[in-house]
Design a protein around this motif. Structure first.
Motif, PDB file in Angstrom:
ATOM      1  N   TYR A 126     -11.896   1.574  14.115  1.00 58.42           N
ATOM      2  CA  TYR A 126     -11.829   0.715  12.915  1.00 58.42           C
ATOM      3  C   TYR A 126     -12.503   1.428  11.742  1.00 58.42           C
ATOM      4  CZ  TYR A 126     -13.487  -2.447   9.410  1.00 58.42           C
ATOM      5  OH  TYR A 126     -13.786  -2.999   8.196  1.00 58.42           O
ATOM      6  N   GLY A 127     -13.721   1.884  11.967  1.00 57.01           N
ATOM      7  CA  GLY A 127     -14.440   2.568  10.887  1.00 57.01           C
ATOM      8  C   GLY A 127     -13.698   3.816  10.447  1.00 57.01           C
ATOM      9  N   ASN A 128     -13.063   4.488  11.409  1.00 61.84           N
ATOM     10  CA  ASN A 128     -12.313   5.709  11.078  1.00 61.84           C
ATOM     11  C   ASN A 128     -11.113   5.395  10.187  1.00 61.84           C
ATOM     12  OD1 ASN A 128     -12.135   8.492  11.278  1.00 61.84           O
ATOM     13  ND2 ASN A 128     -10.760   8.440  13.048  1.00 61.84           N
ATOM     14  N   THR A 129     -10.486   4.247  10.434  1.00 66.17           N
ATOM     15  CA  THR A 129      -9.323   3.887   9.583  1.00 66.17           C
ATOM     16  C   THR A 129      -9.752   3.642   8.142  1.00 66.17           C
ATOM     17  OG1 THR A 129      -9.403   1.489  10.031  1.00 66.17           O
ATOM     18  CG2 THR A 129      -8.052   2.866  11.518  1.00 66.17           C
ATOM     19  N   LYS A 130     -10.992   3.207   7.954  1.00 65.35           N
ATOM     20  CA  LYS A 130     -11.495   3.004   6.578  1.00 65.35           C
ATOM     21  C   LYS A 130     -11.753   4.368   5.923  1.00 65.35           C
ATOM     22  CE  LYS A 130     -11.227  -1.399   6.400  1.00 65.35           C
ATOM     23  NZ  LYS A 130     -10.173  -2.011   5.543  1.00 65.35           N
ATOM     24  N   GLN A 131     -12.310   5.279   6.702  1.00 70.92           N
ATOM     25  CA  GLN A 131     -12.574   6.623   6.157  1.00 70.92           C
ATOM     26  C   GLN A 131     -11.259   7.326   5.831  1.00 70.92           C
ATOM     27  OE1 GLN A 131     -15.040   8.835   8.892  1.00 70.92           O
ATOM     28  NE2 GLN A 131     -16.754   7.403   8.720  1.00 70.92           N
ATOM     29  N   SER A 157      -9.891  -2.382   0.291  1.00 68.01           N
ATOM     30  CA  SER A 157     -10.971  -3.023   1.035  1.00 68.01           C
ATOM     31  C   SER A 157     -11.564  -2.007   2.013  1.00 68.01           C
ATOM     32  CB  SER A 157     -10.389  -4.215   1.810  1.00 68.01           C
ATOM     33  OG  SER A 157     -11.314  -4.704   2.721  1.00 68.01           O
ATOM     34  N   SER A 158     -12.716  -1.453   1.632  1.00 64.53           N
ATOM     35  CA  SER A 158     -13.363  -0.508   2.533  1.00 64.53           C
ATOM     36  C   SER A 158     -14.671  -1.125   3.050  1.00 64.53           C
ATOM     37  CB  SER A 158     -13.621   0.835   1.819  1.00 64.53           C
ATOM     38  OG  SER A 158     -14.039   1.805   2.769  1.00 64.53           O
ATOM     39  N   SER A 159     -15.503  -0.319   3.660  1.00 66.37           N
ATOM     40  CA  SER A 159     -16.651  -0.899   4.361  1.00 66.37           C
ATOM     41  C   SER A 159     -17.817   0.077   4.399  1.00 66.37           C
ATOM     42  CB  SER A 159     -16.227  -1.255   5.798  1.00 66.37           C
ATOM     43  OG  SER A 159     -17.348  -1.584   6.581  1.00 66.37           O
ATOM     44  N   CYS A 160     -19.030  -0.466   4.395  1.00 67.89           N
ATOM     45  CA  CYS A 160     -20.233   0.376   4.512  1.00 67.89           C
ATOM     46  C   CYS A 160     -20.261   1.062   5.865  1.00 67.89           C
ATOM     47  CB  CYS A 160     -21.488  -0.484   4.337  1.00 67.89           C
ATOM     48  SG  CYS A 160     -21.711  -1.718   5.632  1.00 67.89           S
ATOM     49  N   THR A 161     -19.365   0.659   6.734  1.00 66.76           N
ATOM     50  CA  THR A 161     -19.294   1.282   8.060  1.00 66.76           C
ATOM     51  C   THR A 161     -18.977   2.770   7.952  1.00 66.76           C
ATOM     52  OG1 THR A 161     -18.633   0.594  10.282  1.00 66.76           O
ATOM     53  CG2 THR A 161     -16.866   0.972   8.699  1.00 66.76           C
ATOM     54  N   HIS A 184       9.661  -7.996  -6.400  1.00 65.11           N
ATOM     55  CA  HIS A 184       8.497  -8.240  -7.289  1.00 65.11           C
ATOM     56  C   HIS A 184       8.189  -6.956  -8.056  1.00 65.11           C
ATOM     57  CE1 HIS A 184       7.533 -12.196  -5.554  1.00 65.11           C
ATOM     58  NE2 HIS A 184       7.881 -11.668  -4.392  1.00 65.11           N
ATOM     59  N   ASN A 185       9.156  -6.540  -8.906  1.00 66.96           N
ATOM     60  CA  ASN A 185       8.952  -5.243  -9.592  1.00 66.96           C
ATOM     61  C   ASN A 185       8.021  -5.376 -10.800  1.00 66.96           C
ATOM     62  OD1 ASN A 185      10.476  -6.639 -11.374  1.00 66.96           O
ATOM     63  ND2 ASN A 185      12.332  -5.345 -11.145  1.00 66.96           N
ATOM     64  N   ASP A 186       7.474  -6.620 -10.980  1.00 66.73           N
ATOM     65  CA  ASP A 186       6.542  -6.827 -12.104  1.00 66.73           C
ATOM     66  C   ASP A 186       5.082  -6.885 -11.618  1.00 66.73           C
ATOM     67  OD1 ASP A 186       7.041 -10.463 -12.360  1.00 66.73           O
ATOM     68  OD2 ASP A 186       7.038  -9.075 -10.651  1.00 66.73           O
ATOM     69  N   VAL A 187       4.861  -6.460 -10.374  1.00 63.86           N
ATOM     70  CA  VAL A 187       3.474  -6.428  -9.873  1.00 63.86           C
ATOM     71  C   VAL A 187       2.686  -5.358 -10.637  1.00 63.86           C
ATOM     72  CG1 VAL A 187       2.063  -5.676  -7.890  1.00 63.86           C
ATOM     73  CG2 VAL A 187       3.902  -7.329  -7.544  1.00 63.86           C
ATOM     74  N   LYS A 188       1.522  -5.745 -11.189  1.00 61.29           N
ATOM     75  CA  LYS A 188       0.732  -4.793 -11.984  1.00 61.29           C
ATOM     76  C   LYS A 188      -0.425  -4.199 -11.180  1.00 61.29           C
ATOM     77  CE  LYS A 188       2.771  -5.057 -16.050  1.00 61.29           C
ATOM     78  NZ  LYS A 188       3.996  -5.573 -15.379  1.00 61.29           N
ATOM     79  N   GLY A 189      -0.813  -4.918 -10.136  1.00 59.12           N
ATOM     80  CA  GLY A 189      -1.948  -4.440  -9.335  1.00 59.12           C
ATOM     81  C   GLY A 189      -1.857  -4.976  -7.915  1.00 59.12           C
ATOM     82  N   VAL A 190      -2.531  -4.249  -7.018  1.00 55.39           N
ATOM     83  CA  VAL A 190      -2.568  -4.647  -5.607  1.00 55.39           C
ATOM     84  C   VAL A 190      -4.009  -4.644  -5.121  1.00 55.39           C
ATOM     85  CG1 VAL A 190      -1.861  -4.046  -3.241  1.00 55.39           C
ATOM     86  CG2 VAL A 190      -0.292  -3.629  -5.158  1.00 55.39           C
ATOM     87  N   ILE A 191      -4.389  -5.728  -4.445  1.00 59.50           N
ATOM     88  CA  ILE A 191      -5.685  -5.742  -3.746  1.00 59.50           C
ATOM     89  C   ILE A 191      -5.346  -5.794  -2.259  1.00 59.50           C
ATOM     90  CG2 ILE A 191      -7.920  -6.832  -3.432  1.00 59.50           C
ATOM     91  CD1 ILE A 191      -7.728  -8.017  -6.188  1.00 59.50           C
ATOM     92  N   HIS A 192      -5.707  -4.746  -1.550  1.00 60.00           N
ATOM     93  CA  HIS A 192      -5.222  -4.551  -0.181  1.00 60.00           C
ATOM     94  C   HIS A 192      -6.297  -4.887   0.861  1.00 60.00           C
ATOM     95  CE1 HIS A 192      -3.013  -3.064   3.179  1.00 60.00           C
ATOM     96  NE2 HIS A 192      -3.629  -1.916   3.290  1.00 60.00           N
ATOM     97  N   PHE A 193      -6.201  -6.108   1.410  1.00 64.45           N
ATOM     98  CA  PHE A 193      -7.131  -6.539   2.460  1.00 64.45           C
ATOM     99  C   PHE A 193      -6.515  -6.395   3.844  1.00 64.45           C
ATOM    100  CE2 PHE A 193     -10.403  -8.390  -0.110  1.00 64.45           C
ATOM    101  CZ  PHE A 193      -9.795  -8.963  -1.213  1.00 64.45           C
ATOM    102  N   ALA A 194      -5.183  -6.506   3.923  1.00 66.96           N
ATOM    103  CA  ALA A 194      -4.521  -6.645   5.227  1.00 66.96           C
ATOM    104  C   ALA A 194      -4.867  -5.469   6.132  1.00 66.96           C
ATOM    105  CB  ALA A 194      -3.001  -6.731   5.028  1.00 66.96           C
ATOM    106  N   ALA A 195      -5.534  -5.762   7.232  1.00 64.85           N
ATOM    107  CA  ALA A 195      -5.913  -4.720   8.205  1.00 64.85           C
ATOM    108  C   ALA A 195      -6.530  -5.422   9.414  1.00 64.85           C
ATOM    109  CB  ALA A 195      -6.938  -3.754   7.607  1.00 64.85           C
TER     110      ALA A 195
END
Ligand code: WQD
Length: 341
Positions: free
Chosen positions: A151-156, A124-128, A73-84
């Motif tokens: 979990y919160g540390n992985t977001k930071q 995808s980050s968090s107010c945590t 998929h070398n034509d991907v223009k953007g990524v929204i990363h939720f997987a976690a």
């Protein structure tokens, strides 16, 4: 229209975001390892939009698979990363599972994006990350505090990795979206929150109690320094949240960003107590909810709600839906899920 990769696109927020991306005419490819989601969500998305996203079942922890994906998929223009992984309590018991799943996957994705002529990345980050903020409402310049959980540390750490990478990668633009408390479901009741096992979060526990799946809700403490003694949070409708992702992605695709790494708080700006959420459920469902007050839950902060000025003014996005809208949609979804399971 541009092709967008949505990782974790069969999850709660991911699936609602795929719907909004398709509504805006984007071509969507989903990567999901189905560890915390169901393939049935793909049918739900397709039945709402009439368009089937491309789906690839894949474990992002496998670096070679991530490389192969971007070759294909070398034509991907953007990524929204939720997987976690995102269960606070589980992260305390299994820190390495969280650091491997939430950090290594992010690094592999960013290494591929660096190779593209230009790339837009929504994280995808968090107010945590704020912990218990000293000042309310919480602005994006509030200090990031020592995380209360791995979990919160992985977001930071994730935000720092992206920020450091963007500093030396001019072709990479990124936005970290710090969610407050996502709740509710799509109005069609074809997609919604699908907690596995006993729900950890308040709203699915309420709707499962309302439907009779749970005996009663335990309210974790009513001796906090708040008007009714219960904790306050900023409950944002998942559809408002999904729309914010499309607005943020377009900001980058259209080069409207003011720097190549930005953060935005996504909330309603209104705090609601646990008991106010219960009252909202009772209002919209017409049912009395069984609940009892029990002791405080370890790690809970007293109060958190967003200062939404930056998202309103710079992002040009504002939450439109209310807590009652969210509870009404969550309750409708719960009734459909129970009828079909
Ligand atoms: C909300 C309030 C509880 C359950 C977590 C994560 C956060 C984000 C959202 C991923 C609190 C009370 C809850 C129950 C209760 N997740 N409660 N009885 O803890 O604010 O945030 O989920 O990004 O990172 O930390 O959400 O829904 O668990 O709790 O009284 O059975 O409801 O004490 O005050 P939280 P929550």
């Amino acid at each position: 229209m541009d092709k967008i990769l949505v990782t974790g696109g069969l999850g709660f927020i991911g699936s609602h975001t795929v719907v909004e991306l398709q509504n805006e005419g984007f071509e969507v490819v989903i990567i999901d390892d189905l560890s915390n989601s169901s393939i049935k969500v793909l049918d739900g998305i397709t039945s709402i939009t009439g368009k089937a996203p491309i789906f690839e079942k894949m474990d992002l922890k496998d670096k070679s698979l991530v490389e192969a994906f971007f070759k294909k998929h070398n034509d991907v223009k953007g990524v929204i990363h939720f997987a976690a992984s995102k269960a606070v309590g589980e992260s305390v018991k299994e820190p390495l599972l969280y650091y491997e799943n939430n950090i290594s996957t992010l690094v592999y994705l960013l290494k591929e994006l660096k190779k593209l002529p230009e790339a837009s990345f929504i994280f995808s980050s968090s107010c945590t990350v704020y912990g218990q903020a000293d000042e309310l409402p919480i602005t994006e310049s509030a200090p990031v505090k020592q995380a209360e959980s791995p979990y919160g540390n992985t977001k930071q750490i994730g935000e720092e990795i992206i920020s450091d990478t963007c500093k030396v990668t001019p072709n990479l633009k990124a936005i970290a979206l710090r969610y407050f408390n996502p709740v509710g479901a799509h109005e069609s009741a074809k997609i919604g929150e699908l907690p596995i096992g006993v729900p950890q979060n308040l709203v699915p526990f309420i709707t499962q109690t309302g439907i009779g799946l749970r005996e009663e809700l335990s309210v974790f403490g009513d001796d906090y320094p708040t008007p009714d003694g219960t904790c306050i949070r900023d409950y944002i409708h998942v559809v408002d949240l999904a729309k914010a992702h499309v607005v943020a992605l377009k900001r980058l695709l259209e080069n409207k960003n003011t720097s190549n790494y930005e953060t935005f708080n996504l909330g309603t700006g209104k705090g609601s107590s646990v008991l106010e959420v219960v009252q909202s459920f009772e209002r919209v469902s017409g049912k009395k909810l069984n609940y009892k007050i029990v002791g405080r839950r370890e790690g809970d902060i007293i109060s958190a709600y967003a200062d939404t000025n930056k998202a309103n003014k710079e992002l040009g996005w504002k939450a439109q839906l209310t807590l009652d809208d969210a509870m009404r949609s969550a309750w409708k979804w719960e009734q459909v899920v129970r009828d079909t399971n």
